[in-house]
Design an enzyme around this catalytic site. Sequence first.
Site, PDB file in Angstrom:
ATOM      1  N   GLY A  39      22.415  -0.239  16.270  1.00  0.00           N
ATOM      2  CA  GLY A  39      23.212  -0.692  15.135  1.00  0.00           C
ATOM      3  C   GLY A  39      23.209   0.196  13.913  1.00  0.00           C
ATOM      4  N   GLY A  40      22.782  -0.401  12.778  1.00  0.00           N
ATOM      5  CA  GLY A  40      22.791   0.295  11.506  1.00  0.00           C
ATOM      6  C   GLY A  40      21.879   1.498  11.471  1.00  0.00           C
ATOM      7  CE  LYS A  70      19.714  -5.445  17.069  1.00  0.00           C
ATOM      8  NZ  LYS A  70      20.451  -5.182  15.824  1.00  0.00           N
ATOM      9  CB  THR A  71      15.817  -4.204  21.777  1.00  0.00           C
ATOM     10  OG1 THR A  71      15.368  -5.333  21.019  1.00  0.00           O
ATOM     11  CG2 THR A  71      16.523  -3.207  20.858  1.00  0.00           C
ATOM     12  CG  ASP A 129      13.259  -8.434  14.165  1.00  0.00           C
ATOM     13  OD1 ASP A 129      13.618  -8.510  15.348  1.00  0.00           O
ATOM     14  OD2 ASP A 129      13.308  -7.388  13.499  1.00  0.00           O
ATOM     15  CE  LYS A 141      -0.639  -6.275  28.476  1.00  0.00           C
ATOM     16  NZ  LYS A 141      -0.145  -7.464  29.199  1.00  0.00           N
ATOM     17  CE1 TYR A 220     -20.274  -4.288  -5.947  1.00  0.00           C
ATOM     18  CE2 TYR A 220     -20.393  -1.901  -5.709  1.00  0.00           C
ATOM     19  CZ  TYR A 220     -20.513  -3.038  -6.493  1.00  0.00           C
ATOM     20  OH  TYR A 220     -20.861  -2.928  -7.814  1.00  0.00           O
ATOM     21  CG  HIS A 282     -19.981 -14.649 -13.981  1.00  0.00           C
ATOM     22  ND1 HIS A 282     -20.181 -13.664 -13.031  1.00  0.00           N
ATOM     23  CD2 HIS A 282     -20.775 -14.316 -15.021  1.00  0.00           C
ATOM     24  CE1 HIS A 282     -21.062 -12.797 -13.475  1.00  0.00           C
ATOM     25  NE2 HIS A 282     -21.438 -13.160 -14.677  1.00  0.00           N
ATOM     26  N   GLY A 311     -18.098  -8.120 -21.839  1.00  0.00           N
ATOM     27  CA  GLY A 311     -17.881  -7.751 -20.443  1.00  0.00           C
ATOM     28  C   GLY A 311     -16.977  -8.705 -19.698  1.00  0.00           C
ATOM     29  NE  ARG A 526     -10.942 -35.468  -8.126  1.00  0.00           N
ATOM     30  CZ  ARG A 526     -11.451 -35.870  -6.962  1.00  0.00           C
ATOM     31  NH1 ARG A 526     -12.255 -36.922  -6.931  1.00  0.00           N
ATOM     32  NH2 ARG A 526     -11.135 -35.279  -5.840  1.00  0.00           N
TER      33      ARG A 526
END
Length: 530
Positions: A39-40, A70-71, A129, A141, A220, A282, A311, A526
Site C-alpha cells: 500500500g502506502g 493483504k499480508t 492492526d 519466533k 538504580y 519522599h 532537597g 475518603r
Amino acid sequence: MPTELRRAFRALISVSDKTGLVGFAQGLAGLGIELVSTGGTRKALAEAGLAVRDVTDLTGFPELLDGRVKTLHPKVHGGLLAIRENPEHEAAILAHGIAPIDLLVVNLYPFEATIGRGADFADCIENIDIGGPAMIRGAAKNFRDVAVVVDVEDYGLVLEELKAQGGATGLDLRQKLAQKAFARTAAYDAMISNWLANEIGEPAPAYRAFGGKLAASLRYGENPHQTAAFYHSPERRYGVATARQVQGKQLSYNNVGDTDAAFELIAEFDPLRTAAVAIIKHANPCGVAEAATLREAYELALRCDPVSAFGGIIALNRRLDAEAAAEIVKIFTEVIIAPDADEDAIAIVATKKNLRLLLTGGLPDPRAAALAYRPVAGGMLVQSRDNAVVDDMDLRIATKRPPSEAEWRDLKFAFRVAKHVKSNAIVYAKGGATVGIGAGQMSRVDSSRIAAMKAAEAAKALGLAESLAKGSVVASDAFFPFADGLLAAAEAGATAVIQPGGSVRDDEIVKAADAAGLAMVMTGVRHFRH
C-alpha cells in the site's frame, strides 16, 4: 559465513510511521536486498525512485476487504517462519513457491494516537492492526533466521550491522530485535484490551495487561542495589512523561516518583483561579500554598516546613517566572516542574547546574479517569485513579456552627492537599497555605500531633510565639474513628474541620466538635493514599 550470521536477501516493509523510511530502504537496496512492500509504504518507496515489489506479486493474491487482508497469506508467513537448513521446510517452500523473507520491517497502525485524539469507536476499531502483529510474531519466533524491526529508532543500528557484515545480521542482534518485537505487540494488545474494557464498561476483565516504552534506563532504583528503568505508558497525561528536561542531572528513580506526586497534587489548583506551589519530599507534601503570584505561594509553602523542604521537589501550576525562580534557587532543590517557564526564569535556574528543570507543556486533569496499578507478590492490584475533586463533592455541614467564608476556602484547600498525603493524613491550613502536615502514621491521633508539632516548629522558626495552627482549619483524609484525633486538632488551635464522615461514632464526633466550638464539614468521600 558463521552459522550465527544470516544474509538478508529479501525485506518486507510495511509501516504506518514513515519516519526515516526512505533512507533506511535506500540503504537496504544498496546492499542488494530486494524490497517488498504494501500500500502506502510501497507508494512512498516507489516515489523515492526505489525498485520495490508489491506484496500482491509475492502472494499472487489481491488485497481484500478494504486492505484488512493483504499480508495474511501462506506465502508471507511461510517466508517468515521457514527454518533455513531444515530439509523439510526447504522442500515445502520450494514445492509451494514460497520466497524466504529475511528481514521484516513493520510498525503498527497508530491505535494509541487514534484513541488519544478522541476518535469515535468505529475509527478506533479500524486502527487495530491485525496483519502487522501476526507478521511480527512470526518473524520474532524465527529469530534464528529472520531479523524483525518494529522501531524506527533501530533503523540505524540494523543498517550499520548489515553494512559491517556484508548484508548479514548476527544472532545477538536478531534476538534483541525479537525481544523488542514481542514486547511491542504485547504493549499494543494491552492498550487495545484496556480501551475496549473501558468502552464496554468492564471494570474487572478476566485478563489485564499493561505495557510501556522505555523512556530512560536509571542508574538504580530506590536504593543502589536495585535496578530500575522509566517507561512511558500509552496514556497521554501531562507530567514527567511529557516533560522536556531543560537542564540538570539525569532524573533518578526517586526523583521521578516524587516529581509525579508533586505535579499531580498541584494540578488540583486551577491556574486560572490562583497561583499555587507544592513542595514534596519522599512523595509527601511538606508545604503547599496558593496566592496571587507564584513567588508569594512559594514563600508561604516554604514557611510550613523549611527544614523538610531542603532537597525537595517544587511543583508549580503556572508558567515559572523570574521572581519565583529567584526565590526557589535560594535553597537546595532537586527538581522544579512546571507547565512552562519564562526565558529569564530559565536563565536564573541555569545558575544551579545540577537543579533539574522540567517543563511539561500543560497540567494533568485531576478529574480524568484512568487505571492505577501496583504489583504485589504473585499478582497486581488495579483500581481506577482517585479523580474525586472537592469542588464536585456534596459537602454537608454536620455541626451547629457553620464555617465562616474564610474557613470554607481553607477547608477546601486543605482537603485538596490531604488527597495527596500518605494515610493517615492530617493537614492544617490557614490563609490558603498549609501550616502543618502529618503523614503516613499508623494512628490518626499521631498524624494530628505531628502536624501540630510541625506548625509549632514553623512558628518558632519565624520568631512567632504562637503556633501557626492557631486559627487554622484541619482536613483528615478519612473519618475520625474516635474523638481524640479531633480534640488534638482543637487543642492545636484549629477552628474548623473537614473529613469524610462515615464512622459508627459520627454522632459522638459531632458532639465533641460542637462542645469545642468547631465547625465541621463532611465530604462523604475518603482519600486513602497508601
